[in-house]
Enzyme design. Sequence first.
Site, PDB file in Angstrom:
ATOM      1  N   LYS A   1      -7.354  -4.146  -2.796  1.00 31.20           N
ATOM      2  CA  LYS A   1      -7.954  -4.837  -1.658  1.00 31.20           C
ATOM      3  C   LYS A   1      -8.774  -3.867  -0.830  1.00 31.20           C
ATOM      4  O   LYS A   1      -8.557  -2.658  -0.864  1.00 31.20           O
ATOM      5  CB  LYS A   1      -6.882  -5.511  -0.804  1.00 31.20           C
ATOM      6  CG  LYS A   1      -5.900  -4.544  -0.139  1.00 31.20           C
ATOM      7  CD  LYS A   1      -4.802  -5.303   0.581  1.00 31.20           C
ATOM      8  CE  LYS A   1      -3.831  -4.388   1.265  1.00 31.20           C
ATOM      9  NZ  LYS A   1      -4.323  -3.687   2.424  1.00 31.20           N
TER      10      LYS A   1
ATOM     11  N   ASP B   1       0.775  -1.250   0.000  1.00 33.35           N
ATOM     12  CA  ASP B   1       0.000   0.000   0.000  1.00 33.35           C
ATOM     13  C   ASP B   1       0.806   1.301   0.000  1.00 33.35           C
ATOM     14  O   ASP B   1       0.472   2.247   0.717  1.00 33.35           O
ATOM     15  CB  ASP B   1      -0.968   0.013   1.186  1.00 33.35           C
ATOM     16  CG  ASP B   1      -1.831  -1.228   1.262  1.00 33.35           C
ATOM     17  OD1 ASP B   1      -1.921  -1.978   0.270  1.00 33.35           O
ATOM     18  OD2 ASP B   1      -2.427  -1.461   2.320  1.00 33.35           O
TER      19      ASP B   1
ATOM     20  N   CYS C   1      -2.214  -2.266   7.959  1.00 31.58           N
ATOM     21  CA  CYS C   1      -2.079  -3.252   6.890  1.00 31.58           C
ATOM     22  C   CYS C   1      -0.823  -4.108   7.014  1.00 31.58           C
ATOM     23  O   CYS C   1      -0.871  -5.315   6.775  1.00 31.58           O
ATOM     24  CB  CYS C   1      -2.146  -2.564   5.531  1.00 31.58           C
ATOM     25  SG  CYS C   1      -3.744  -1.753   5.252  1.00 31.58           S
TER      26      CYS C   1
END
Length: 189
Positions: A82, A22, A113
Site C-alpha cells: 500500500k 506494516d 498507519c
Amino acid sequence: MPESIHNPLLMTPKNTALLVIDMQEKLLPSIDAAARVTWNTRRLLDGAAILEVPVLGTEQYPKGLGATVPEIAERLGEVPEKLEFSSCNCVAEKLTKLNRPKVLLAGIEAHVCVQQTALDLLALGYDVLLAVDAIGSRFRQDKRIALRRMESCGVTLTTTEAALFEWCRVAGTPQFKQISGLVRETEPS
C-alpha cells in the site's frame, strides 16, 4: 445448568479478525521497544493459528521500507502493498468476505498507519480493538497520544495476553494448553 453467556463485547475466534500492519525490516529497528512489539505480534499470530482466527497483514511501500520481517511474514501469508497510510482499502474486501464484526490491530506506527486504519475501520462499522503491547511508534509520545485519540474515538484497548485468553475463553482444552504456552513465554529484554 444455565446456558453459557456470550457477551457481544468479547472477541471470539468466530467474530474477530487479526490485522497486522506494516511490520517491516527498515522501519522496525527505529521503533521504541521493537523486540517487545514483534514478540507480542508473533504471539498473537500464533494464537490466531491455534484458535483459527483469520489473519491479514499489510506492507507500506516495501520498495522503500523493505518486506515484513521474516518472523511475522512466515505467519501471515500474502501481504498486500500500500501507499495509503490506512490499511483499510487494502483489506476491506477480505474483511467483508470474512464477515467478522471485530478487528484486532497490531503493528506500526501507532500514530500513522495503525491510527488511520483504526479510524477508517470504525467509520465502516467495525468494532476495533488494539493490542497496545503489539503496536509501536518511534517515539513514546506519538504512541501515547495515538492511543488516547483512538480510545476517545471508540477503539477498545487491550493487551496481547488478554486477547489470547479472550479468544480461548475456557481452560482445559488442547488449545488452552497451547495458548498457556504462549502466555508463559519470557518477554525479550
